[in-house]
Design a protein around this motif. Structure first.
Motif, PDB file in Angstrom:
ATOM      1  N   MET A   1      18.405  -3.316   9.223  1.00 40.10           N
ATOM      2  CA  MET A   1      19.282  -2.217   9.902  1.00 40.10           C
ATOM      3  C   MET A   1      18.771  -0.788   9.633  1.00 40.10           C
ATOM      4  O   MET A   1      19.464   0.355   9.484  1.00 40.10           O
TER       5      MET A   1
ATOM      6  N   THR B   1      26.377  -4.265   5.426  1.00 36.96           N
ATOM      7  CA  THR B   1      25.096  -3.864   5.409  1.00 36.96           C
ATOM      8  C   THR B   1      24.930  -3.107   3.913  1.00 36.96           C
ATOM      9  O   THR B   1      25.441  -2.528   3.186  1.00 36.96           O
TER      10      THR B   1
ATOM     11  N   LEU C   1      17.255  -1.457   4.960  1.00 36.31           N
ATOM     12  CA  LEU C   1      18.531  -1.946   4.829  1.00 36.31           C
ATOM     13  C   LEU C   1      18.599  -3.227   5.777  1.00 36.31           C
ATOM     14  O   LEU C   1      18.095  -3.506   6.759  1.00 36.31           O
ATOM     15  N   GLY C   2      19.653  -3.963   5.540  1.00 38.10           N
ATOM     16  CA  GLY C   2      19.872  -5.297   6.357  1.00 38.10           C
ATOM     17  C   GLY C   2      21.426  -5.853   5.873  1.00 38.10           C
ATOM     18  O   GLY C   2      21.835  -5.465   4.983  1.00 38.10           O
ATOM     19  N   ARG C   3      21.569  -6.892   6.746  1.00 39.50           N
ATOM     20  CA  ARG C   3      22.824  -7.425   6.457  1.00 39.50           C
ATOM     21  C   ARG C   3      22.589  -9.066   6.751  1.00 39.50           C
ATOM     22  O   ARG C   3      21.597  -9.434   7.583  1.00 39.50           O
TER      23      ARG C   3
END
Length: 853
Positions: free
Chosen positions: A742, A699, A722-724
Motif C-alpha cells: 500500500m 493497512t 505499508l501493506g495489508r
C-alpha cells in the motif's frame, strides 16, 4: 503427571514410580511404561510421521541450545553438566554447542543434502516439471556407543535434520546425559514437533526383546561399535532395512624419502600418535615408509622413538586411553612377541622403560593393528605395492596422513583412495576435521534419507516451482524481540567477520541515503533460488522466454546482478544489456536477438518503450514484462497491452536490499498483491502509530523476520513499506500468505498541517484524470506558504488544469489546505526524462521534499 517450572525444562515425568531412565516423546518414564510403549512403537512412529517437521524448526531449537551450551553460566548448561559421565571434561559441552549452532548445521545440510531446506519438493531442473527432494527414511534406530558423550545426541540431531523419527539406545552403564540433552532440545521447540520424533531408551544389550522391538519398525538402523556390536544388532534388523555401520577403523601415516628424516615431520607425526592416546579412529597405528630398505625402517623407528621419549606423559590417571587390564595385557603381549621376533631379524622394538610408549619396526608390510596407547608400528611399503598391500583391509581403512612433496601427495592420495582409504590429511592433522566432512566415506544425512521424485504434467504445473507450496504453508518459529529499524540492522552488519561478509550491495537510495547490506554467498544463493521459484510462479518460462535484463548495474547496486543470477539458476536465455541512456542501441539489441521478455524498473522500461516505440511496435515480439523496485499503474499496464502487445506484466519480486526477496506474484496476482516467501521469512503487520498488530485486512507497517541469514539476526525489521493482509486462499492453489503493498511510509507527507498520501494523487490522476504516464510530487517552501507541485509526464492528452480540479475535488484534505491558503497547488507537465530519479537504481522518486534544502 507434573511439569517443571519455567526455570527448568518443559518436559514431563511419567511412569511407574521407579527410575525414570527413558525419554519418550517429551516425557521421562520408567521401565514398565517404556515396555508398554515399545509394544505400540509402530503406531507411535506412524503418528509422528503424519506431521511435518520443518528443517527450520530443528535449526532454531539446535541454535538456541548451542547458545546455552556455550555460556558457562546458562541454567541449561549447568543442568546438563550434572549429567555428564564421570570424569568427562565439562568443556565438551561448549564443543557440542559449536557443532549444534546454526552455522555448522546449515553448512552440513548444504554439503550433504545440497540445500538448507532439502525436504521441499523443488524442481531439480527448472526447465522440467520434475520435482525432487530428500525425504526421511522414516524411523532410524540408533545404537549408541558407551564411550563418547557427544556421539548419541549428535546422531539424534542428524536423524532430525533428515526429518526422521529417532529411537536411540544407550548403554545401561551410561549416565542420563543424552536423555536430558534431547529433553532440553525438545523444550526449546514450542511446536512439540521435535519431541514427537525422539525416544531415548537406556537398557543393556542382553535385553534382546527390547532391542527387537525398537528395531522392528525401523527403516534404518545406525550402529556405533565394533564387529561384535554390529553382529549383535544385525540379527534384529528387518529385511529391507538399511544397516548403517559406524564401526572401528584403522588409520596410518605414509612418509616419502624426502621427509622422513625431517624434524618437523617427526614432531607432527608424534602429535598424531599422542593426541587422544590413539583412541580416535583417525589416529595412526602404522607408519609406512616409501622404501624396501629394512635398515631405513629401523633407523626411522629409532628417530621416532627419540621424539616420543621427549613427549610428556598423558595427564592424570583418568586421561583418555588409560588402559584397562585387558588393554594392558594386549600391550604387554604385542611388545613381547615383537621382541621375540627380533631374533629372526624381522623386528626391532624401541620402548619406554615405564611402558608409556613403544615403536615397533617390522620388515613385513601387511597392515597390523596397534595395541594403541602410544604404540606404533613402522613398516616398509613402496608406493607401487600400496594398493595390493592395503586393499585386503579396505573395510577397515579410514585416514591416511601423507607427507611428501606436493606431487607425491597428489599421487599418493589417489593411490590411497583407490586402496580403500576414505580420507587423506597432512601428517600432524589426522584428527582434525572440517564442517560437513564425510564420515567413513559417506554422508550421514544421505544414509538417513531417501531421494524421491514426482513427475507432473508440464501444462498444469508450468508455474509451480515447489509442490509443497500447494499443500501447506511453511510455519517458521514465531519472531521475538523489539522492532528494528534500518540502523539497528545495518550497524551490526558493519562489524561482521570475513566469513559472513562476502558480498556487498548498496541500496538505490530512493528513500534516503544509500545503505550498505552484506551477505554470505550461501545466503545469496538461497535467496536467488527463492527468487527464481517466485519468477516461475509469475509466469516466466525458462524454456521459451528470451530475456533482456534491463536493470541498472554498477555502484554496488544489486538488481542487475541478482536477476542475472536468477536467470542463471533457471537456465533461461539472457541478454545482459542493463539499463543505459542509449535507448536506440538497447531497442536494436532487443530486436536483433529476438528478446520477448523484459526485466527492469518500470520508469526505465516506460522511457525505453516510448522513446523507441515505433521500432519496438514494428518488431512486435515483446510478450512479457517483469518489473521490480516500483509499480506500473493500471493505466500504464493497459498501454503496454494495447500499444505494444505485451500479454504479461507482473512483479519480478518484492524485496529489499537488506532482506532479499520477500514476496512473489503468481498468475492470479494483480496490482501489488504478492505471496510471502514463507520458507525464508515471517511477516507481521503493525499499526501506523502503535507497535501492535493491526486488525485483519487493515493497512499497517510491514515487519519481516528472516530465518536464512548467516551471522546476522534480522528479526522484526520495519522495512518502511505499508501493506495489508489479503485473506483467503489464492486461486492459484498456493498456501503461502498473501499481502498487498500500500505504499511507502515515506509516501505520506506532512504538508500545511495535513497528512497527504502520494498514492492518493496517483489514483486520482489515473482513475479520474485519465493520466497514463509517470507522476512525481515536489514540496517547496516559500516566504508565504508551502507549495505542492504535482509533476506529470507530458503527453498529447495532458491537461494540467483538469488534473488540478480532479485533485481538489477528489482529495478533501488537499482542498481544505488550499482553501485555507496554507498551501499552493501546482500541476506541472514535464518531459519524463526530467523527473527526479535515484542516481543508482534509476527508480523514480515519488516525493521530492525540497523544503529544508
Amino acid at each position: 503427571m507434573t511439569t517443571e517450572t519455567m526455570t527448568g525444562p518443559a518436559y514431563e515425568r511419567l511412569g511407574d514410580g521407579g527410575a525414570h531412565h527413558h525419554y519418550w516423546q517429551g516425557a521421562f518414564i520408567g521401565d514398565e511404561e517404556a515396555g508398554r510403549r515399545l509394544e505400540d512403537l509402530p503406531a507411535a512412529v506412524e503418528a509422528a510421521l503424519a506431521t511435518v517437521l520443518e528443517t527450520e524448526t530443528v535449526l532454531a531449537a539446535c541454535d538456541a541450545l548451542a547458545a546455552a551450551l556455550c555460556d558457562p553460566a546458562h541454567p541449561v548448561r549447568v543442568r546438563l553438566a550434572a549429567h555428564l559421565p564421570e570424569g568427562e571434561d565439562p568443556a565438551v559441552l561448549a564443543e557440542l554447542g559449536t557443532l549444534l549452532g546454526r552455522r555448522e548445521l546449515t553448512r552440513k545440510l548444504r554439503r550433504e543434502l545440497g540445500s538448507a531446506t532439502p525436504g521441499r519438493l523443488n524442481r531439480a531442473d527448472p526447465r522440467e516439471t520434475v520435482y525432487e527432494a530428500w525425504a526421511p527414511v522414516g524411523m532410524v534406530a540408533h545404537i549408541a556407543p558407551g564411550n563418547a558423550a557427544t556421539v548419541a545426541p549428535l546422531s539424534i540431531v542428524e536423524g532430525l535434520l533428515a526429518g526422521n523419527v529417532n529411537v536411540l539406545k544407550t548403554s545401561s552403564a551410561d549416565s542420563l546425559f543424552t536423555q536430558h540433552l534431547v529433553a532440553e532440545l525438545g523444550a526449546l521447540d514450542p511446536s512439540g514437533a521435535l519431541a514427537a520424533r525422539v525416544v531415548v531408551l537406556r537398557f543393556p544389550s542382553s535385553r534382546q526383546e527390547w532391542l527387537r522391538l525398537m528395531c522392528a519398525p525401523a527403516d534404518a538402523v545406525a550402529v556405533w561399535g565394533g564387529e561384535g556390536a554390529v553382529e549383535g544388532v544385525a540379527a534384529h534388523v528387518p529385511a529391507g532395512c538399511r544397516l548403517v555401520e559406524w564401526g572401528h577403523r584403522i588409520s596410518f601415516a605414509y612418509l616419502t624419502a624426502g621427509v622422513w628424516s625431517d624434524g618437523v615431520t617427526l614432531d607432527a607425526l608424534a602429535d598424531d600418535v599422542c593426541l587422544y592416546e590413539q583412541q580416535a579412529c583417525s589416529s595412526p597405528q602404522v607408519v609406512y615408509l616409501d622404501t624396501e630398505d629394512e635398515e631405513e625402517v629401523f633407523a626411522f623407528a629409532e628417530r621416532l622413538a627419540a621424539v616420543l621419549a621427549a613427549r610428556p606423559p598423558a595427564a592424570g590417571a583418568a586421561a583418555a586411553g588409560e588402559p584397562d587390564p585387558a588393554g594392558a595385557a594386549e600391550l604387554t603381549t604385542t611388545e613381547l612377541v615383537a621382541r621375540l621376533e627380533e631374533h629372526l631379524g624381522l623386528t626391532r622394538v624401541f620402548a619406554a622403560p615405564d611402558g608409556s610408549w613403544r615403536v615397533m619396526a617390522d620388515t613385513r608390510s601387511p597392515l597390523t593393528a596397534s595395541p594403541l596407547h602410544r604404540s606404533v608400528w613402522v613398516k616398509p611399503l613402496p608406493r607401487e605395492r600400496l594398493i595390493a598391500t592395503l586393499r585386503p583391509m579396505r573395510r577397515y581403512l579410514q585416514t591416511a596422513g601423507i607427507a611428501g612433496s606436493p606431487s607425491d601427495i597428489a599421487e599418493l592420495s589417489r593411490t590411497a583412495l583407490a586402496a580403500g582409504v576414505t580420507r587423506v590429511t597432512p601428517v600432524g592433522a589426522m584428527q582434525e576435521s572440517y564442517a560437513g566432512e564425510p564420515h567413513d566415506g559417506v554422508y550421514a544425512l544421505q544414509r538417513y534419507s531417501r531421494r524421491v521424485a514426482v513427475r507432473a504434467d508440464p501444462d498444469r504445473f508450468a508455474t509451480t516451482a515447489c509442490l509443497d507450496d500447494l499443500v501447506r504453508p511453511v510455519v517458521l518459529p514465531a519472531p521475538a524481540g523489539p522492532l528494528l529499524g534500518k540502523e539497528d540492522v545495518q550497524g551490526p552488519a558493519r562489524e561482521l567477520g570475513r566469513a559472513d561478509a562476502e558480498l556487498y550491495f548498496r541500496s538505490g537510495g530512493s528513500t534516503g541515503a544509500p545503505a550498505l547490506s552484506v551477505f554470505s554467498y550461501d545466503d545469496y544463493d538461497t535467496q536467488m533460488h527463492a527468487a527464481a521459484r517466485g519468477l516461475l510462479a509469475a509466469g516466466y518460462d525458462p524454456v521459451g522466454d528470451r530475456t533482456a535484463n534491463l536493470f541498472y548495474c554498477g555502484a554496488m547496486y544489486g538488481s542487475f546482478i541478482s536477476f542475472f543470477s536468477v536467470l542463471e539458476r533457471l537456465g533461461g536465455v539472457q541478454l545482459p544489456l542493463s539499463a543505459g541512456p542509449d535507448h536506440r542501441a538497447t531497442a536494436e539489441a532487443i530486436v536483433e536477438h529476438r528478446a520477448d521478455t523484459l526485466f527492469g524498473m518500470p520508469s526505465y522500461l516506460w522511457q525505453l518503450l516510448h522513446a523507441e516505440g515505433d521500432l519496438l511496435r514494428a518488431y512486435g515480439g515483446l510478450r512479457k514484462v517483469f518489473y521490480g523496485g516500483e509499480h506500473f499503474t493500471e493505466e500504464q499496464r493497459r498501454t503496454l497491452r494495447t500499444e505494444f502487445g505485451i500479454e504479461t506484466v507482473r512483479s519480478i519480486t518484492y524485496g529489499s536490499t537488506d532482506l532479499g526477496p520477500l514476496g512473489y506474484q503468481c498468475a492470479e496476482s494483480s496490482g501489488s498483491v504478492h505471496h510471502l516467501h514463507s520458507d525464508l521469512h515471517t511477516m507481521e503487520i503493525v499499526g501506523l502509530a502503535e507497535d501492535r498488530p493491526v486488525a485483519p485486512g487493515e493497512t499497517g507497517r510491514l515487519v519481516f523476520s528472516t530465518h536464512a541469514r548467516r551471522g546476522q539476526r534480522l528479526g522484526r525489521y520495519l522495512i518502511g513499506d505499508l501493506g495489508r493482509e489479503v485473506p483467503g486462499r489464492c486461486p492459484c492453489g498456493r498456501r503461502a500468505p498473501r499481502f498487498e503493498l500500500m505504499g511507502r511510509t515515506g509516501d505520506v507527507m506532512r504538508v500545511a498541517t495535513y497528512f497527504l498520501g502520494f498514492r492518493r494523487f496517483l489514483a486520482l490522476a489515473e482513475e479520474q484524470g485519465g493520466h497514463r504516464g509517470e507522476l512525481q510530487i515536489r514540496l517547496d517552501g516559500t516566504d508565504v506558504r508551502e507549495r505542492l507541485t504535482v509533476r506529470v509526464e507530458r503527453t498529447a492528452a495532458t491537461d494540467p488544469e483538469r488534473l488540478r480540479e480532479v485533485f481538489l475535488s477528489g482529495y478533501p484534505e488537499l482542498r481544505s489546505a488550499v482553501s485555507e491558503r496554507l498551501l499552493d497547488l501546482v500541476v506541472e507537465p514535464v518531459d519524463g526524462a526530467s523527473l527526479d530519479r535515484s542516481p543508482t537504481s534509476g527508480k523514480l522518486l515519488a516525493v521530492v521534499d525540497a523544503r529544508h534544502r
